[in-house]
Motif scaffolding. Structure first.
Motif, PDB file in Angstrom:
ATOM      1  N   ALA A  48      35.109 -13.985  52.394  1.00 59.01           N
ATOM      2  CA  ALA A  48      34.978 -14.930  53.500  1.00 59.01           C
ATOM      3  C   ALA A  48      35.965 -14.582  54.603  1.00 59.01           C
ATOM      4  O   ALA A  48      37.151 -14.387  54.338  1.00 59.01           O
ATOM      5  CB  ALA A  48      35.228 -16.350  52.999  1.00 59.01           C
ATOM      6  N   PRO A  49      35.481 -14.468  55.851  1.00 61.57           N
ATOM      7  CA  PRO A  49      36.374 -14.069  56.945  1.00 61.57           C
ATOM      8  C   PRO A  49      37.426 -15.131  57.228  1.00 61.57           C
ATOM      9  O   PRO A  49      37.191 -16.325  57.069  1.00 61.57           O
ATOM     10  CB  PRO A  49      35.415 -13.907  58.127  1.00 61.57           C
ATOM     11  N   ALA A  50      38.590 -14.666  57.639  1.00 63.81           N
ATOM     12  CA  ALA A  50      39.680 -15.581  57.977  1.00 63.81           C
ATOM     13  C   ALA A  50      40.624 -14.872  58.933  1.00 63.81           C
ATOM     14  O   ALA A  50      40.730 -13.642  58.937  1.00 63.81           O
ATOM     15  CB  ALA A  50      40.437 -16.003  56.707  1.00 63.81           C
ATOM     16  N   SER A  51      41.290 -15.657  59.770  1.00 68.84           N
ATOM     17  CA  SER A  51      42.306 -15.093  60.651  1.00 68.84           C
ATOM     18  C   SER A  51      43.585 -14.891  59.856  1.00 68.84           C
ATOM     19  O   SER A  51      43.905 -15.661  58.944  1.00 68.84           O
ATOM     20  CB  SER A  51      42.551 -16.020  61.837  1.00 68.84           C
ATOM     21  N   VAL A  52      44.318 -13.829  60.213  1.00 67.24           N
ATOM     22  CA  VAL A  52      45.459 -13.407  59.412  1.00 67.24           C
ATOM     23  C   VAL A  52      46.652 -13.109  60.308  1.00 67.24           C
ATOM     24  O   VAL A  52      46.495 -12.536  61.395  1.00 67.24           O
ATOM     25  CB  VAL A  52      45.112 -12.139  58.596  1.00 67.24           C
ATOM     26  N   LEU A  53      47.833 -13.497  59.845  1.00 66.28           N
ATOM     27  CA  LEU A  53      49.085 -13.095  60.463  1.00 66.28           C
ATOM     28  C   LEU A  53      49.787 -12.142  59.504  1.00 66.28           C
ATOM     29  O   LEU A  53      50.142 -12.519  58.391  1.00 66.28           O
ATOM     30  CB  LEU A  53      49.981 -14.307  60.734  1.00 66.28           C
ATOM     31  N   LEU A  54      49.945 -10.894  59.925  1.00 64.95           N
ATOM     32  CA  LEU A  54      50.619  -9.886  59.111  1.00 64.95           C
ATOM     33  C   LEU A  54      52.064  -9.781  59.580  1.00 64.95           C
ATOM     34  O   LEU A  54      52.329  -9.395  60.718  1.00 64.95           O
ATOM     35  CB  LEU A  54      49.918  -8.539  59.251  1.00 64.95           C
ATOM     36  N   TYR A  55      52.973 -10.108  58.689  1.00 64.17           N
ATOM     37  CA  TYR A  55      54.390 -10.181  59.032  1.00 64.17           C
ATOM     38  C   TYR A  55      55.162  -9.186  58.175  1.00 64.17           C
ATOM     39  O   TYR A  55      55.068  -9.219  56.958  1.00 64.17           O
ATOM     40  CB  TYR A  55      54.868 -11.617  58.816  1.00 64.17           C
ATOM     41  N   GLY A  56      55.898  -8.299  58.828  1.00 63.48           N
ATOM     42  CA  GLY A  56      56.669  -7.340  58.052  1.00 63.48           C
ATOM     43  C   GLY A  56      57.359  -6.327  58.933  1.00 63.48           C
ATOM     44  O   GLY A  56      57.144  -6.279  60.145  1.00 63.48           O
TER      45      GLY A  56
ATOM     46  N   VAL B 144      36.707  -8.780  65.791  1.00 58.75           N
ATOM     47  CA  VAL B 144      38.050  -8.820  65.227  1.00 58.75           C
ATOM     48  C   VAL B 144      39.033  -8.498  66.349  1.00 58.75           C
ATOM     49  O   VAL B 144      38.959  -7.421  66.959  1.00 58.75           O
ATOM     50  CB  VAL B 144      38.206  -7.793  64.072  1.00 58.75           C
ATOM     51  N   LEU B 145      39.900  -9.428  66.641  1.00 51.25           N
ATOM     52  CA  LEU B 145      40.894  -9.249  67.699  1.00 51.25           C
ATOM     53  C   LEU B 145      42.252  -8.962  67.066  1.00 51.25           C
ATOM     54  O   LEU B 145      42.822  -9.816  66.391  1.00 51.25           O
ATOM     55  CB  LEU B 145      40.983 -10.513  68.568  1.00 51.25           C
ATOM     56  N   PHE B 146      42.716  -7.757  67.293  1.00 48.70           N
ATOM     57  CA  PHE B 146      44.027  -7.365  66.772  1.00 48.70           C
ATOM     58  C   PHE B 146      45.063  -7.491  67.883  1.00 48.70           C
ATOM     59  O   PHE B 146      44.911  -6.917  68.962  1.00 48.70           O
ATOM     60  CB  PHE B 146      43.986  -5.927  66.253  1.00 48.70           C
ATOM     61  N   ILE B 147      46.117  -8.262  67.630  1.00 50.25           N
ATOM     62  CA  ILE B 147      47.208  -8.423  68.596  1.00 50.25           C
ATOM     63  C   ILE B 147      48.486  -7.936  67.937  1.00 50.25           C
ATOM     64  O   ILE B 147      48.987  -8.551  66.994  1.00 50.25           O
ATOM     65  CB  ILE B 147      47.366  -9.891  69.051  1.00 50.25           C
ATOM     66  N   ASP B 148      48.991  -6.831  68.429  1.00 46.75           N
ATOM     67  CA  ASP B 148      50.240  -6.300  67.909  1.00 46.75           C
ATOM     68  C   ASP B 148      51.400  -6.995  68.606  1.00 46.75           C
ATOM     69  O   ASP B 148      51.317  -7.340  69.788  1.00 46.75           O
ATOM     70  CB  ASP B 148      50.303  -4.794  68.150  1.00 46.75           C
ATOM     71  N   GLU B 149      52.482  -7.199  67.864  1.00 47.41           N
ATOM     72  CA  GLU B 149      53.688  -7.847  68.382  1.00 47.41           C
ATOM     73  C   GLU B 149      53.371  -9.218  68.985  1.00 47.41           C
ATOM     74  O   GLU B 149      53.793  -9.554  70.088  1.00 47.41           O
ATOM     75  CB  GLU B 149      54.378  -6.960  69.416  1.00 47.41           C
ATOM     76  N   VAL B 150      52.630 -10.008  68.241  1.00 49.86           N
ATOM     77  CA  VAL B 150      52.188 -11.311  68.754  1.00 49.86           C
ATOM     78  C   VAL B 150      53.363 -12.221  69.091  1.00 49.86           C
ATOM     79  O   VAL B 150      53.241 -13.138  69.900  1.00 49.86           O
ATOM     80  CB  VAL B 150      51.240 -11.990  67.729  1.00 49.86           C
TER      81      VAL B 150
ATOM     82  N   LEU C  78      43.834 -20.720  70.289  1.00 52.21           N
ATOM     83  CA  LEU C  78      43.565 -21.716  69.254  1.00 52.21           C
ATOM     84  C   LEU C  78      42.085 -22.048  69.115  1.00 52.21           C
ATOM     85  O   LEU C  78      41.537 -22.080  68.009  1.00 52.21           O
ATOM     86  CB  LEU C  78      44.375 -22.985  69.527  1.00 52.21           C
ATOM     87  N   GLY C  79      41.426 -22.335  70.235  1.00 51.16           N
ATOM     88  CA  GLY C  79      40.020 -22.739  70.166  1.00 51.16           C
ATOM     89  C   GLY C  79      39.147 -21.660  69.572  1.00 51.16           C
ATOM     90  O   GLY C  79      38.285 -21.929  68.722  1.00 51.16           O
ATOM     91  N   ALA C  80      39.358 -20.416  70.008  1.00 53.98           N
ATOM     92  CA  ALA C  80      38.537 -19.308  69.517  1.00 53.98           C
ATOM     93  C   ALA C  80      38.781 -19.043  68.041  1.00 53.98           C
ATOM     94  O   ALA C  80      37.850 -18.698  67.298  1.00 53.98           O
ATOM     95  CB  ALA C  80      38.831 -18.053  70.337  1.00 53.98           C
ATOM     96  N   VAL C  81      40.017 -19.203  67.604  1.00 59.25           N
ATOM     97  CA  VAL C  81      40.327 -19.015  66.189  1.00 59.25           C
ATOM     98  C   VAL C  81      39.729 -20.155  65.369  1.00 59.25           C
ATOM     99  O   VAL C  81      39.153 -19.930  64.293  1.00 59.25           O
ATOM    100  CB  VAL C  81      41.852 -18.927  65.980  1.00 59.25           C
TER     101      VAL C  81
ATOM    102  N   LEU D 183      37.921 -13.261  64.891  1.00 61.76           N
ATOM    103  CA  LEU D 183      38.759 -13.217  63.702  1.00 61.76           C
ATOM    104  C   LEU D 183      40.066 -12.576  64.134  1.00 61.76           C
ATOM    105  O   LEU D 183      40.121 -11.393  64.460  1.00 61.76           O
ATOM    106  CB  LEU D 183      38.096 -12.405  62.593  1.00 61.76           C
ATOM    107  N   LEU D 184      41.118 -13.362  64.189  1.00 61.76           N
ATOM    108  CA  LEU D 184      42.397 -12.881  64.683  1.00 61.76           C
ATOM    109  C   LEU D 184      43.164 -12.162  63.576  1.00 61.76           C
ATOM    110  O   LEU D 184      43.314 -12.677  62.473  1.00 61.76           O
ATOM    111  CB  LEU D 184      43.235 -14.057  65.195  1.00 61.76           C
ATOM    112  N   VAL D 185      43.634 -10.971  63.885  1.00 64.42           N
ATOM    113  CA  VAL D 185      44.575 -10.268  63.028  1.00 64.42           C
ATOM    114  C   VAL D 185      45.801 -10.005  63.892  1.00 64.42           C
ATOM    115  O   VAL D 185      45.769  -9.150  64.781  1.00 64.42           O
ATOM    116  CB  VAL D 185      44.018  -8.949  62.477  1.00 64.42           C
ATOM    117  N   ALA D 186      46.833 -10.793  63.694  1.00 64.00           N
ATOM    118  CA  ALA D 186      48.032 -10.697  64.514  1.00 64.00           C
ATOM    119  C   ALA D 186      49.153 -10.072  63.693  1.00 64.00           C
ATOM    120  O   ALA D 186      49.359 -10.431  62.531  1.00 64.00           O
ATOM    121  CB  ALA D 186      48.447 -12.074  65.020  1.00 64.00           C
ATOM    122  N   ALA D 187      49.846  -9.143  64.302  1.00 66.47           N
ATOM    123  CA  ALA D 187      50.942  -8.449  63.616  1.00 66.47           C
ATOM    124  C   ALA D 187      52.262  -8.794  64.284  1.00 66.47           C
ATOM    125  O   ALA D 187      52.345  -8.893  65.511  1.00 66.47           O
ATOM    126  CB  ALA D 187      50.719  -6.938  63.653  1.00 66.47           C
ATOM    127  N   THR D 188      53.289  -8.969  63.473  1.00 64.48           N
ATOM    128  CA  THR D 188      54.608  -9.287  64.007  1.00 64.48           C
ATOM    129  C   THR D 188      55.683  -8.772  63.063  1.00 64.48           C
ATOM    130  O   THR D 188      55.505  -8.773  61.844  1.00 64.48           O
ATOM    131  CB  THR D 188      54.785 -10.807  64.223  1.00 64.48           C
TER     132      THR D 188
END
Length: 460
Positions: A63-71, A126-132, A144-147, A153-158
């Motif tokens: 199932a698709p989901a928006s994700v925050l990748l932190y590392g 899929v929208l990838f945002i580096d250094e969110v 927020l609304g689009a997510v 599907l937001l994939v944000a990296a920080t």
């Protein structure tokens, strides 16, 4: 679509070359050429990729989901975002935004394009945002609304802890996954693959054991750094004709290792925390290590000096009254001389504070006093202590009966100073450490003299 600050990737991800084939991007850096194209090629993050783990389910088409990748840097955030775009039927549209240059205008353009794609063909974006974390609150709110509606599907990296850098509504709408630095065995596997794979060095060089160990050590768990250093070393040994990457080759190629330290992120907080705790724990060697990490990483010397001044009062206080003077002097050197010379004054102050006797009596005293004030224990200022330097003050009883301490030989006399509610209350309780040992003997005598025989000192 062409938008400033925006670049599109992988309109049809499945059309890229298969893993193991020769990359058409032969001139790209080694770290780019060796980027995993399948889940099986991913190195590291075993805690997130084990069977049944949320990230693995996402990559396998769950199932698709928006994700925050932190590392930390070089742990695979961009790679995982690309693989998510290939999940399921592999037809998702992948768009990458640079948080350094994009704004609300660019975000709205991507969201509108995603809406049209979904309505027209059912294709998700899929929208990838580096250094969110570099996005402002307004920019993050624009997502927020689009997510929420899953237009994207937001994939944000920080590299920063999202609890401090991402707005709460976006956090609550996303799955937060923490990536970890690669372990030594994972780095060795990564290097071996890069040496042998035809997308990489294609066995054009040989990686000696001591060279491999040096690369692993220098990379500090960062895959990108390991591959960049490997590529630099490979260029060197190919140029000189030896073809063997040993310790000497690595040392020639990598003149200085960048310290893994993010001045604006949680590494910033972790290192300064370790610095202060090492001083508090009276370990000058560890304190100098963390000081060196901050200096090499380019930390603002004024920030370091401010923390030293705070620490001098918070954890040393009157156990060594010269500690604050040393910290303040170091701050003046930073201001008047600047770096790199000011590092000597910072190091001197660090060693002074780390080796000084410790006492938290000052901070304990002011915090206890502030707690009483906040709880309402304020009371009226005794009339004899009030300002009497204006007409009519004496008619109000102000300053009447005040006794001047310098009028007696000892300079100390019995007189009420606190409000009635706080008479006999002790806030400052000196330790027996360093110079406070003298104060711990003198202070009870002062309190008896000031409070008089009928006002014994309260034990706090």
């Amino acid at each position: 679509m062409s938008t400033d600050g925006l670049f599109e990737l992988d309109d049809e991800p499945a059309s890229e070359p298969e893993a193991g084939s020769v990359s058409s991007n032969a001139g790209a850096p080694l770290a780019v050429r060796m980027r995993p194209r399948t889940l099986e090629e991913v190195v590291g993050q075993r805690h997130l990729l084990k069977p049944g783990a949320p990230l693995r389910r996402l990559l396998e088409g769950g199932a698709p989901a928006s994700v925050l990748l932190y590392g930390p840097p070089g742990t695979g955030k961009t790679t995982l975002a690309r693989l998510m775009a290939r999940a399921g039927d592999g037809t998702r549209h992948f768009v990458a935004l640079s948080a350094l240059s994009a704004g609300v205008k660019e975000l709205r353009a991507v969201i509108e394009d995603a809406r049209r794609r979904l309505d027209r063909s059912g294709q998700r974006t899929v929208l990838f945002i580096d250094e969110v974390h570099r996005f402002s609150k307004t920019q993050q709110d624009a997502l927020l609304g689009a997510v929420e509606d899953r237009l994207v599907l937001l994939v944000a990296a920080t590299t920063e802890n999202p609890s401090f850098s991402v707005v709460s509504p976006l956090l609550s709408r996303s799955l937060v996954l923490q990536l970890q630095s690669l372990e030594e065995d994972e780095l060795r596997a990564l290097l071996a693959r890069a040496v042998s794979d035809e997308r990489g060095l294609n066995d054009a060089v040989t990686l000696a054991d001591d060279g491999e160990a040096a690369l692993v050590r220098l990379s500090a768990g960062d895959a990108r750094r390991a591959l960049t250093a490997l590529e630099a070393a490979a260029d060197g040994v190919q140029a000189d004709g030896s073809g063997i990457i040993d310790l000497a080759a690595v040392e020639r190629a990598v003149t200085e290792v960048a310290v893994r330290y993010d001045r604006a992120g949680d590494q910033h907080y972790d290192v300064i925390s370790a610095f202060i705790k090492s001083i508090r724990g009276s370990d000058p060697d560890a304190a100098l290590h963390y000081l060196a990490r901050m200096i090499v990483a380019g930390e603002d010397a004024r920030f370091i000096a401010r923390r030293l001044m705070v620490h001098a009062s918070e954890d040393i206080g009157l156990a060594d009254p010269t500690a604050l003077q040393a910290a303040t002097a170091a701050a003046q050197v930073v201001q008047l001389v600047g770096m790199p010379e000011a590092r000597l004054a910072l190091a001197q102050a660090t060693v002074h504070l780390a080796t000084a006797p410790k006492s938290n009596a000052v901070i304990a005293g002011i915090d206890a006093a502030m707690a009483d004030v906040k709880a309402g224990a304020v009371g009226a200022v005794p009339p004899h202590l009030r300002d009497g330097h204006y007409a009519g003050a004496q008619k109000l009883g102000n300053a009447v009966g005040y006794r001047y301490p310098h009028s007696v030989p000892d300079g100390v006399l019995a007189q009420q100073y606190p409000p009635d509610e706080l008479v006999g209350k002790d806030y400052y309780v000196p330790t027996n450490h360093g110079a406070e040992r003298v104060l711990s003997e003198r202070l009870p005598k002062l309190r008896r003299a000031v409070r008089g025989s009928g006002q014994p000192a309260e034990k706090s």
